[in-house]
Design a protein around this motif. Structure first.
Motif, PDB file in Angstrom:
ATOM      1  N   ALA A   1      -2.806  11.009  -1.693  1.00 47.87           N
ATOM      2  CA  ALA A   1      -1.736  11.840  -2.138  1.00 47.87           C
ATOM      3  C   ALA A   1      -0.400  10.970  -2.351  1.00 47.87           C
ATOM      4  CB  ALA A   1      -1.368  13.235  -1.257  1.00 47.87           C
ATOM      5  N   VAL A   2      -0.185   9.976  -1.427  1.00 49.33           N
ATOM      6  CA  VAL A   2       0.735   9.184  -1.229  1.00 49.33           C
ATOM      7  C   VAL A   2       0.708   7.874  -1.909  1.00 49.33           C
ATOM      8  CG1 VAL A   2       1.840  10.532   0.535  1.00 49.33           C
ATOM      9  CG2 VAL A   2       0.490   8.423   0.999  1.00 49.33           C
ATOM     10  N   SER A   3      -0.585   7.366  -2.257  1.00 53.88           N
ATOM     11  CA  SER A   3      -0.897   6.110  -2.808  1.00 53.88           C
ATOM     12  C   SER A   3      -0.247   5.553  -3.846  1.00 53.88           C
ATOM     13  CB  SER A   3      -2.373   6.040  -2.980  1.00 53.88           C
ATOM     14  OG  SER A   3      -2.851   6.978  -4.067  1.00 53.88           O
ATOM     15  N   ASP A   4       0.428   6.761  -4.716  1.00 56.19           N
ATOM     16  CA  ASP A   4       1.269   6.055  -5.743  1.00 56.19           C
ATOM     17  C   ASP A   4       2.889   5.968  -5.791  1.00 56.19           C
ATOM     18  OD1 ASP A   4      -1.007   5.716  -7.579  1.00 56.19           O
ATOM     19  OD2 ASP A   4      -1.050   8.078  -8.049  1.00 56.19           O
ATOM     20  N   ILE A   5       3.248   6.351  -4.403  1.00 56.28           N
ATOM     21  CA  ILE A   5       4.459   6.187  -4.106  1.00 56.28           C
ATOM     22  C   ILE A   5       4.841   4.708  -4.174  1.00 56.28           C
ATOM     23  CG2 ILE A   5       6.276   6.741  -2.326  1.00 56.28           C
ATOM     24  CD1 ILE A   5       4.866   9.282  -1.658  1.00 56.28           C
TER      25      ILE A   5
ATOM     26  N   ALA B   1       3.962   5.692   3.871  1.00 60.90           N
ATOM     27  CA  ALA B   1       4.404   5.442   2.442  1.00 60.90           C
ATOM     28  C   ALA B   1       6.047   5.216   2.611  1.00 60.90           C
ATOM     29  CB  ALA B   1       4.245   6.691   1.439  1.00 60.90           C
ATOM     30  N   ALA B   2       6.622   5.957   3.573  1.00 57.71           N
ATOM     31  CA  ALA B   2       8.365   5.777   3.718  1.00 57.71           C
ATOM     32  C   ALA B   2       8.540   4.501   4.394  1.00 57.71           C
ATOM     33  CB  ALA B   2       8.898   7.027   4.513  1.00 57.71           C
TER      34      ALA B   2
ATOM     35  N   ALA C   1       4.414  -6.129   0.264  1.00 57.08           N
ATOM     36  CA  ALA C   1       3.975  -4.565  -0.213  1.00 57.08           C
ATOM     37  C   ALA C   1       2.962  -4.810  -1.467  1.00 57.08           C
ATOM     38  CB  ALA C   1       4.907  -3.787  -0.427  1.00 57.08           C
ATOM     39  N   MET C   2       3.589  -5.694  -2.318  1.00 59.20           N
ATOM     40  CA  MET C   2       2.586  -5.788  -3.794  1.00 59.20           C
ATOM     41  C   MET C   2       1.299  -6.431  -3.435  1.00 59.20           C
ATOM     42  SD  MET C   2       5.992  -7.003  -6.217  1.00 59.20           S
ATOM     43  CE  MET C   2       4.934  -7.298  -7.552  1.00 59.20           C
ATOM     44  N   ALA C   3       1.284  -7.381  -2.495  1.00 60.63           N
ATOM     45  CA  ALA C   3       0.175  -8.203  -2.196  1.00 60.63           C
ATOM     46  C   ALA C   3      -0.841  -7.211  -1.373  1.00 60.63           C
ATOM     47  CB  ALA C   3       0.434  -9.304  -1.357  1.00 60.63           C
ATOM     48  N   ALA C   4      -0.207  -6.223  -0.654  1.00 59.95           N
ATOM     49  CA  ALA C   4      -1.160  -5.376  -0.045  1.00 59.95           C
ATOM     50  C   ALA C   4      -1.842  -4.253  -0.875  1.00 59.95           C
ATOM     51  CB  ALA C   4      -0.603  -4.425   1.082  1.00 59.95           C
ATOM     52  N   LYS C   5      -1.178  -3.713  -2.022  1.00 62.30           N
ATOM     53  CA  LYS C   5      -1.621  -2.882  -2.856  1.00 62.30           C
ATOM     54  C   LYS C   5      -2.989  -3.010  -3.379  1.00 62.30           C
ATOM     55  CE  LYS C   5      -1.018   0.959  -5.022  1.00 62.30           C
ATOM     56  NZ  LYS C   5      -1.447   2.324  -4.398  1.00 62.30           N
ATOM     57  N   GLY C   6      -4.003  -2.422  -3.321  1.00 60.55           N
ATOM     58  CA  GLY C   6      -5.252  -2.730  -4.024  1.00 60.55           C
ATOM     59  C   GLY C   6      -6.063  -3.744  -3.444  1.00 60.55           C
ATOM     60  N   THR C   7      -5.836  -4.396  -2.183  1.00 56.64           N
ATOM     61  CA  THR C   7      -6.425  -5.556  -1.508  1.00 56.64           C
ATOM     62  C   THR C   7      -7.997  -4.868  -1.284  1.00 56.64           C
ATOM     63  OG1 THR C   7      -4.476  -6.429  -0.888  1.00 56.64           O
ATOM     64  CG2 THR C   7      -6.509  -7.192   0.227  1.00 56.64           C
ATOM     65  N   VAL C   8      -7.983  -3.888  -0.877  1.00 55.58           N
ATOM     66  CA  VAL C   8      -9.265  -2.917  -0.525  1.00 55.58           C
ATOM     67  C   VAL C   8      -9.402  -2.080  -1.869  1.00 55.58           C
ATOM     68  CG1 VAL C   8     -10.494  -1.401   0.918  1.00 55.58           C
ATOM     69  CG2 VAL C   8      -8.769  -3.151   1.747  1.00 55.58           C
TER      70      VAL C   8
ATOM     71  N   VAL D   1      -6.425  -0.756   7.978  1.00 50.93           N
ATOM     72  CA  VAL D   1      -6.249  -1.568   7.012  1.00 50.93           C
ATOM     73  C   VAL D   1      -6.492  -0.954   5.594  1.00 50.93           C
ATOM     74  CG1 VAL D   1      -7.471  -3.762   6.299  1.00 50.93           C
ATOM     75  CG2 VAL D   1      -6.793  -3.632   8.548  1.00 50.93           C
ATOM     76  N   THR D   2      -7.355  -0.267   5.587  1.00 50.60           N
ATOM     77  CA  THR D   2      -7.508   0.442   4.128  1.00 50.60           C
ATOM     78  C   THR D   2      -6.771   1.231   3.693  1.00 50.60           C
ATOM     79  OG1 THR D   2     -10.109   0.508   4.612  1.00 50.60           O
ATOM     80  CG2 THR D   2      -9.235   2.029   2.829  1.00 50.60           C
ATOM     81  N   GLU D   3      -5.902   1.974   4.730  1.00 53.54           N
ATOM     82  CA  GLU D   3      -4.751   2.787   4.157  1.00 53.54           C
ATOM     83  C   GLU D   3      -3.643   2.141   3.820  1.00 53.54           C
ATOM     84  OE1 GLU D   3      -4.310   5.744   7.324  1.00 53.54           O
ATOM     85  OE2 GLU D   3      -6.261   6.563   6.755  1.00 53.54           O
ATOM     86  N   LEU D   4      -3.342   0.754   4.526  1.00 54.05           N
ATOM     87  CA  LEU D   4      -2.067  -0.015   4.132  1.00 54.05           C
ATOM     88  C   LEU D   4      -2.587  -0.520   2.873  1.00 54.05           C
ATOM     89  CD1 LEU D   4      -1.831  -1.992   7.425  1.00 54.05           C
ATOM     90  CD2 LEU D   4       0.117  -0.596   6.330  1.00 54.05           C
ATOM     91  N   ALA D   5      -3.616  -0.949   2.409  1.00 53.83           N
ATOM     92  CA  ALA D   5      -3.986  -1.492   1.177  1.00 53.83           C
ATOM     93  C   ALA D   5      -3.814  -0.478  -0.033  1.00 53.83           C
ATOM     94  CB  ALA D   5      -5.474  -2.005   0.877  1.00 53.83           C
ATOM     95  N   ALA D   6      -4.545   0.908   0.235  1.00 47.18           N
ATOM     96  CA  ALA D   6      -4.267   1.902  -0.676  1.00 47.18           C
ATOM     97  C   ALA D   6      -2.872   2.356  -1.026  1.00 47.18           C
ATOM     98  CB  ALA D   6      -5.121   3.173   0.184  1.00 47.18           C
ATOM     99  N   ILE D   7      -1.834   2.316  -0.048  1.00 41.82           N
ATOM    100  CA  ILE D   7      -0.537   2.878  -0.026  1.00 41.82           C
ATOM    101  C   ILE D   7       0.346   1.558  -0.513  1.00 41.82           C
ATOM    102  CG2 ILE D   7       1.327   3.706   1.017  1.00 41.82           C
ATOM    103  CD1 ILE D   7      -0.405   5.468   2.776  1.00 41.82           C
ATOM    104  N   GLY D   8      -0.065   0.342   0.132  1.00 40.77           N
ATOM    105  CA  GLY D   8       0.718  -0.888  -0.408  1.00 40.77           C
ATOM    106  C   GLY D   8       1.996  -1.082   0.711  1.00 40.77           C
TER     107      GLY D   8
END
Length: 260
Positions: free
Chosen positions: A63-67, A150-151, A231-238, A164-171
């Motif tokens: 729910a917050v992954s696109d913020i 996300a904040a 943050a940009m590097a984290a997004k989508g790593t997983v 780790v997965t959540e950090l990558a999902a949210i970025g």
């Protein structure tokens, strides 16, 4: 699953960590499929093919992954989220406060810290933050952790597979300190997913002290551009959509079983 193998019932394996667990190592050679979460899976036996699918995440994370990551503005607040889990929690309860206290006044005045600490350490942590002049919210548990993640401009945490997965999902950028007592040091394997992508700083537990943490934090807090790039590097790593991919693998396995 061993019983299933003896009875000729097909089964599959999913490994959530970056290191194949000991139980799964006993199972993968007889598995119909071996799925895993991260780009690298250590201790995979020779000859076993594995499928990278990611880790399923909670609906609250999706729910917050696109913020988008909110850049730190000039002289604006810097939001930091700290959570360390129940094991070895005292390390995470007290060391960060000491590290913040050693920073310049101009940095401390901008910090807005959300800190999950164990119940026994709440009063000590609150007093330490007060003495350091750092604005904080301290509690033993936060029900809305994905929202707070996300904040955040920076997250300090352990390196469990879900984290780790959540950090990558949210970025979001992070400083990760793997749990030293984790079996086969699998949390370090997890942390490498983000650290090798320049999305996180890996700070081993043996070096997690006031001085080392302050040395890792300060260059990030005074460099908003680096936080944003992490943050940009984290997004989508997983990989995303792990639940759907795993469900497809199970469906395929069930169809083969039904046709047998």
């Amino acid at each position: 699953m061993k019983a299933a193998a003896i009875m000729g019932v097909p089964y599959g394996v999913h490994e959530q960590n970056g290191v194949l667990g000991r139980a799964n190592r006993l199972l993968v050679k007889g598995a119909a499929f071996t799925a895993h979460a991260f780009p690298l899976l250590e201790k995979l036996p020779a000859g076993v093919e594995a499928i990278e699918v990611g880790n399923p995440v909670r609906d609250a994370v999706t729910a917050v992954s696109d913020i988008p990551f909110a850049p730190v503005s000039d002289n604006g607040d810097i939001n930091i989220l700290i959570f360390g889990g129940s094991q070895g929690a005292s390390l995470f309860s007290l060391t960060p406060v000491k590290a913040f206290g050693s920073m310049p006044d101009a940095v401390r005045a901008r910090l807005r810290v959300t800190h999950q600490v164990r119940e026994a350490d709440i009063e000590t942590a609150q007093n330490a933050y007060r003495e350091a002049g750092v604005t904080c919210e301290v509690a033993p548990f936060f029900k809305d952790l994905p929202v707070r993640m996300a904040a955040a401009h920076l997250v300090l945490s352990r390196a469990g597979a879900s984290t780790v997965t959540e950090l990558a999902a949210i970025g979001r950028p992070s400083i990760l300190t793997p749990l030293a007592m984790a079996m086969d040091d699998h949390q370090t394997g997890n942390a490498h997913v983000l650290s090798k992508a320049n999305a996180a700083i890996l700070l081993p537990e043996t070096k997690f002290n006031e001085e080392a943490l302050a040395a890792a934090l300060t260059p990030l807090l005074v460099n908003p551009a680096r936080l944003q790039s992490m943050a940009m590097a984290a997004k989508g790593t997983v990989k995303s959509s792990a639940a759907e991919k795993l469900a497809d693998l199970v469906d395929d396995l069930a169809r083969v079983r039904a046709a047998a």
